[in-house]
Design a protein around this motif. Structure first.
Motif, short mmCIF file in Angstrom:
data_model
loop_
_atom_site.label_atom_id
_atom_site.label_comp_id
_atom_site.label_asym_id
_atom_site.label_seq_id
_atom_site.Cartn_x
_atom_site.Cartn_y
_atom_site.Cartn_z
N LEU A 117 -30.18 -21.79 -29.18
CA LEU A 117 -29.78 -22.38 -27.89
C LEU A 117 -28.39 -21.86 -27.53
O LEU A 117 -27.40 -22.59 -27.57
CB LEU A 117 -29.79 -23.91 -27.97
CG LEU A 117 -31.03 -24.56 -28.61
CD1 LEU A 117 -30.94 -26.07 -28.51
CD2 LEU A 117 -32.31 -24.04 -28.00
N VAL A 118 -28.33 -20.57 -27.22
CA VAL A 118 -27.05 -19.90 -26.95
C VAL A 118 -27.16 -19.22 -25.58
O VAL A 118 -28.18 -18.61 -25.27
CB VAL A 118 -26.76 -18.88 -28.07
CG1 VAL A 118 -25.57 -18.02 -27.73
CG2 VAL A 118 -26.50 -19.62 -29.38
N PHE A 119 -26.09 -19.34 -24.79
CA PHE A 119 -26.15 -18.94 -23.38
C PHE A 119 -25.11 -17.84 -23.07
O PHE A 119 -24.37 -17.42 -23.94
CB PHE A 119 -25.88 -20.14 -22.47
CG PHE A 119 -26.51 -21.42 -22.95
CD1 PHE A 119 -27.85 -21.45 -23.36
CD2 PHE A 119 -25.78 -22.60 -23.03
CE1 PHE A 119 -28.43 -22.62 -23.81
CE2 PHE A 119 -26.36 -23.78 -23.49
CZ PHE A 119 -27.68 -23.79 -23.88
N ASP A 120 -25.08 -17.48 -21.80
CA ASP A 120 -24.05 -16.58 -21.25
C ASP A 120 -24.08 -15.20 -21.92
O ASP A 120 -23.04 -14.54 -22.05
CB ASP A 120 -22.64 -17.20 -21.43
CG ASP A 120 -22.55 -18.57 -20.76
OD1 ASP A 120 -23.17 -18.75 -19.69
OD2 ASP A 120 -21.86 -19.47 -21.31
N GLY A 121 -25.25 -14.80 -22.39
CA GLY A 121 -25.36 -13.47 -23.00
C GLY A 121 -24.72 -13.39 -24.38
O GLY A 121 -24.64 -12.30 -24.97
N LEU A 122 -24.25 -14.53 -24.91
CA LEU A 122 -23.64 -14.50 -26.25
C LEU A 122 -24.74 -14.38 -27.30
O LEU A 122 -25.91 -14.69 -27.04
CB LEU A 122 -22.83 -15.77 -26.50
CG LEU A 122 -21.62 -15.97 -25.59
CD1 LEU A 122 -20.92 -17.29 -25.90
CD2 LEU A 122 -20.64 -14.81 -25.76
N LYS A 123 -24.35 -13.98 -28.50
CA LYS A 123 -25.32 -13.90 -29.59
C LYS A 123 -24.84 -14.77 -30.74
O LYS A 123 -23.66 -14.78 -31.07
CB LYS A 123 -25.42 -12.45 -30.09
CG LYS A 123 -26.72 -11.77 -29.64
CD LYS A 123 -26.96 -10.47 -30.37
CE LYS A 123 -27.77 -10.60 -31.66
NZ LYS A 123 -29.10 -11.17 -31.54
N HIS A 124 -25.78 -15.53 -31.30
CA HIS A 124 -25.43 -16.35 -32.45
C HIS A 124 -25.23 -15.44 -33.67
O HIS A 124 -26.06 -14.58 -33.94
CB HIS A 124 -26.54 -17.35 -32.73
CG HIS A 124 -26.36 -18.09 -34.02
ND1 HIS A 124 -25.33 -18.98 -34.21
CD2 HIS A 124 -27.03 -18.04 -35.19
CE1 HIS A 124 -25.39 -19.46 -35.43
NE2 HIS A 124 -26.41 -18.91 -36.05
#
Ligand code: PMP
Ligand code: GLN
Length: 386
Positions: A204-211
């Motif tokens: 559940l990660v947004f804004d084009g970020l990567k976990h």
């Protein structure tokens, strides 16, 4: 009467239960406790129902059914490039909460220090203290909740046994970046510590970020136990199916804690989660994409009311500054919002052990659009009428 455990005796009931009960009592829209209001994928639920009817409904293997352990390992490889042996490096648990308890019980000895990042999820400190550990806090400050070297250095000592990090971070919805994680990893290495990485919001990660899983950092694989939750990945929080992955040497004692905590997890839920994890990449993309849109929708609504929100790049939660409401502290504000506006949120001070900020409340956005809109409309009417 003889005394009972000082760790649990007198502890308040968890804020999530307190606010959910209050929401029910007042017919309030519950944007408090983090759970979606639409159940997860129908095929996953159908698989569980079929597995109940087909059976067997007896104890499955203690470490989890092979299909699920294989699916967990395959999913970690697919998304994060991690290599896990499903036979000895994966344990299925009854939710991430059990996973955290198992890991803490297995690693912490009386007198060990445990480094925690504050704000923090409310079960961490009692579990650490129940194991005899001593909590040491790294305070993260809004608005960006950055990790400073000074705070890190102050928290670590020769007695540090363990670091417990939640990424993405509930309630701040911060997604830790590579540079911050590497600075934490350097201290883990220097003090020869273990790590529990609570990564239940990994997808559940947004804004084009990567976990970035903590286990994937150089040198950290051998030190890290990674915790996941099918409840979050499949919007089925009531299922309480979690997993732990890590190196054999750490998984071995954790398995012993698990065997005397729950021993196992319902087999039909395990079968269904195994099928769910095999879904294509688009399922995972859509899950995060839908939530990102909901975050934006609620944020626009709250900011339209003059409630500034902090950035939220992961998880289910938005933090809003409630000072413009002029309602007193966050606890009072959440109580009054529930009783008077019929909208429920969680006071962020509940995520602190000492000296909390008292002007933030946490809103959960994993709800139907119409529900989010209605919550904002209720707040607007309430603010106008005060
Ligand atoms: N860790 C964090 C950070 C959470 O927010 C939650 C909430 N669900 C859990 C663990 C517990 O997950 P589960 O429901 O799988 O026990
Ligand atoms: N993780 C959920 C939250 O932060 C709550 C889970 C629970 O109530 N135990 O809202």
């Amino acid at each position: 009467m003889r005394s009972t455990s000082p760790v649990f005796t007198g502890l308040p009931t968890t804020i999530f239960e307190v606010m959910s009960r209050l929401a029910i009592e007042h017919g309030s829209i519950n944007l408090g406790q983090g759970f979606p209001d639409v159940d997860g994928p129908e095929d996953v639920r159908a698989a569980a129902a079929k597995a109940i009817m087909d059976g067997p409904n007896q104890y499955p293997p203690m470490l989890g059914i092979p299909a699920l352990r294989e699916a967990v390992a395959a999913t970690e490889k697919r998304f994060f490039g991690l290599e896990r042996d499903p036979a000895g490096e994966v344990i299925v648990t009854s939710g991430a909460t059990e996973a955290l308890s198992d890991c803490i019980m297995a690693l912490v000895e009386p007198g060990d220090e445990v480094v925690l990042f504050e704000p923090l999820y409310d079960c961490y400190v009692p579990l650490v203290e129940r194991a005899g550990g001593i909590a040491r806090f790294v305070r993260l400050a809004p608005p960006d909740w950055a990790v400073t070297d000074a705070a890190l250095e102050a928290a670590f000592s020769d007695r540090t046994k363990l670091v417990l990090i939640n990424n993405p971070l509930n309630p701040a919805s911060k997604v830790f970046g590579a540079e911050e994680l590497s600075r934490i990893a350097a201290l883990v290495e220097r003090f020869d510590a273990y790590v529990i990485a609570d990564e239940v919001y990994e997808h559940l990660v947004f804004d084009g970020l990567k976990h970035i899983p903590f286990s994937s950092l150089p040198g950290m694989e051998a030190r890290t136990l990674r915790v996941g939750s099918a409840g979050k990945t499949f919007s089925l929080t009531g299922w309480k199916v979690g997993y732990i992955t890590g190196p054999k040497a750490l998984i071995e004692p954790v398995a012993k804690a698990h065997q005397f905590t729950t021993f196992t997890t319902p087999p039909h839920l395990q079968k269904a989660v195994a099928e769910g994890l095999a879904k294509g990449d688009e399922y995972y993309r859509d899950l995060a994409g839908d939530l990102e849109r909901k975050r934006d929708r609620l944020r626009a609504g709250l900011e339209g009311l003059g409630l500034q929100c902090l950035d939220a790049s992961g998880s289910y939660f938005l933090t809003a500054d409630i000072r413009p409401l002029g309602l007193g502290d966050d606890v009072e504000a959440c109580q009054r919002m529930t009783r008077e506006a019929k909208v429920t949120a969680i006071p962020v001070s509940a995520f602190y052990r000492t000296d909390p900020p008292r002007h933030f409340v946490r809103f959960c956005f994993c709800k139907r659009d119409a529900v989010l809109d209605e919550a904002v409309a209720r707040l607007r009417a309430w603010i106008a009428g005060r």
